[in-house]
Design an enzyme around this catalytic site. Structure first.
Site, PDB file in Angstrom:
ATOM      1  N   ASP A 165       0.860  -1.189   0.000  1.00 39.69           N
ATOM      2  CA  ASP A 165       0.000   0.000   0.000  1.00 39.69           C
ATOM      3  C   ASP A 165       0.897   1.241   0.000  1.00 39.69           C
ATOM      4  OD1 ASP A 165      -1.678   2.131   0.672  1.00 39.69           O
ATOM      5  OD2 ASP A 165      -2.929   0.903   1.999  1.00 39.69           O
ATOM      6  N   HIS A 166       0.831   1.992  -1.089  1.00 37.61           N
ATOM      7  CA  HIS A 166       1.752   3.121  -1.259  1.00 37.61           C
ATOM      8  C   HIS A 166       1.460   4.264  -0.281  1.00 37.61           C
ATOM      9  CE1 HIS A 166       4.957   5.164  -3.092  1.00 37.61           C
ATOM     10  NE2 HIS A 166       4.738   4.878  -4.361  1.00 37.61           N
ATOM     11  N   ARG A 167       0.306   4.222   0.402  1.00 42.55           N
ATOM     12  CA  ARG A 167       0.038   5.261   1.401  1.00 42.55           C
ATOM     13  C   ARG A 167       0.918   5.067   2.622  1.00 42.55           C
ATOM     14  NH1 ARG A 167      -6.262   4.228   1.949  1.00 42.55           N
ATOM     15  NH2 ARG A 167      -5.404   2.125   1.938  1.00 42.55           N
TER      16      ARG A 167
END
Ligand code: CAO
Length: 443
Positions: A415-417
């Site tokens: 998850d790039h967040r």
């Protein structure tokens, strides 16, 4: 200006009713027919409207008061001419619906008589306090009207008043939650089944094709598990800005060790699998890179100090994800044994909720089947998942020559967040080092 007392009219079978809602206050300018208060008996609630337009001068009731026919509700400074009161029959009113009575106030000299118009009040459906919540919603007519105007399905609103009564605030809170996307009405949910229709995303509709036009077909409804996992996968695929990094791990020595361990343990009945090593290796990598063992909670990242590893299991009913709890505290043999038991339970449809929840990271292995790489979907609220495919012998350059090595394809979706690409590359590289030389787990 004439001062007029507005009284509770004939309320049918009820001796006394309770004031449960005040809809006007002193100083309000009201129109004829406008509802003034809501009263409630043990069977029905009804609104008392005003027959006369004017300005409210005095409120003679408060919430909780018991009133009966003839009780003065308020004193009104009537606008326009008033004439003598008349006995007005209720028009097409249900038996319990009262007609409003207004009478001139006797005392002041300037009080004129007031003309009384008939006004019928629709009684709300009888409320049975013992009825289940899915029965008739318990709300006053004005709240019903408010909900109707907004298009709010009252039967889906949770009432926070006494006996579960739904107030205007409850309707507003429901509307806000739906608008914020935190809640769906039943109609919305029905419109967007597991597959979703994309309308909420502003997408064009899903193509409707009559497949039978092109050849014979057979239609089968999806099973419960497929429907549930489908809806979850769709949400996770849409909501998570996911990226997948692919890498290879050299498991030549590890596989040789696994095979010899299984030979030694042949009689124990426990088969050591590559997945068990992967679980243990992942725990080591998760400890080194804790953001992979976290979850997003609003603007905060929740780091978990436990390592429960889920593994995707292919079952006749669809995909299930049993969880090995506290994998950091367990050895390879124990993990292998538990995995075997959990996978069997999953295939037999006997997994309990506790055996499928609480994972901090998931591994999806297609190693026993084939393939090279794939892009697994993160199992929210986790933030990463490792996909594993079938290991194959490949020529690897050792600095002098190509040598055959057993290479395991890894696909890490993150998850790039929460995670950056560099961290993901490091995670994979570290995982590869451990799988290449398992003694590193001990370091
Ligand atoms: N490379 C090469 N061979 C592998 C391998 C790998 N990465 N992983 C397993 N194998 C081999 C095993 O050694 C075993 O071989 P032998 O029978 O000769 O010993 C064979 O493949 C079968 O292994 P398995 O599948 O029984 O055992 P597992 O521990 O690898 O997997 C389980 C268990 C439950 C994960 C598996 O049965 C399963 O359901 N896999 C599918 C998961 C899935 O569907 N993922 C996709 C999710 S997204 O839709």
């Amino acid at each position: 200006m004439a001062l007029v007392e507005v009284k509770v009219p004939d309320i049918g079978d009820f001796d006394e009713v309770t004031v449960i809602e005040l809809m006007v206050k002193v100083g309000d300018t009201i129109k004829a027919e406008q509802s003034l208060i809501t009263v409630e008996s043990d069977k029905a609630s009804m609104e008392i409207p005003s027959s006369t337009a004017g300005v409210v001068k005095e409120l003679r009731v408060k919430l909780g008061d018991k009133v009966k026919q003839g009780s003065v509700v308020l004193v009104l400074e009537a606008s326009g001419a008033v004439s003598a009161p008349a006995e007005v029959p209720a028009v097409a009113a249900p038996a319990t619906a009262p007609a409003v009575q207004s009478e001139p106030v006797a005392a002041p000299a300037n009080v004129a008589s007031v003309s009384v118009t008939s006004s019928t009040v629709a009684a709300a459906p009888a409320h049975n306090p013992g009825a289940p919540t899915l029965g008739l919603p318990h709300a006053s007519p004005s709240v019903r009207k408010f909900a109707r105007e907004l298009g709010v399905p009252l039967e889906e609103v949770k009432g926070n008043g006494p006996k579960g009564r739904i107030s205007q605030d409850d309707v507003q809170a429901f509307t806000k939650a739906v608008m914020a996307g935190a809640m769906q009405t039943k109609a919305q949910a029905d419109k967007a089944p597991a597959g979703g229709d994309g309308a909420a995303l502003g997408l064009i509709p899903w193509p409707k094709v009559d497949f039978a036009k092109f050849g014979p077909i057979e239609r089968k409804e999806m099973g419960r598990i497929k429907k549930i996992s489908g809806a979850n996968l769709l949400r996770n695929a849409i909501m998570i800005p996911a990226v997948t990094n692919h890498d290879d791990a050299d498991i030549t020595e590890l596989e040789a060790f696994r095979v010899s361990t299984n030979k030694e343990n042949e009689k124990s009945g426990v088969k050591v699998t590559m997945l068990a090593f992967l679980i243990k290796a992942c725990v080591a990598a998760l400890k080194k890179y804790p953001e992979f063992n976290s979850s997003l909670d609003g603007d905060a990242i929740v780091y978990k100090n436990y390592w429960h590893i889920g593994f995707a299991a292919d079952t006749p009913n669809g995909l299930m994800v049993p969880v090995i709890r506290d994998a950091d505290k367990k050895g390879i043999l124990q993990i292998s044994q538990e995995m075997g038991e959990l996978a069997k339970k999953a295939r037999d449809g006997k997994l309990g909720p506790a055996e499928m929840t609480g994972a901090t990271f998931t591994i999806s292995s297609l190693g026993g089947i084939g393939g090279k790489y794939f892009t697994p979907i993160i199992n929210a609220p986790e933030v990463a998942i490792l996909g594993v495919c079938k290991s194959t012998q490949e020529p690897v350059w050792d600095g002098k020559q190509f040598v055959p090595r057993l290479m395991l394809p890894l696909s890490l979706t993150w998850d790039h967040r929460v995670i950056d690409g560099a961290a993901a590359a490091r995670f994979n590289a570290y995982l590869g080092q451990i799988l290449g030389d398992f003694r590193r787990v001990l370091l």
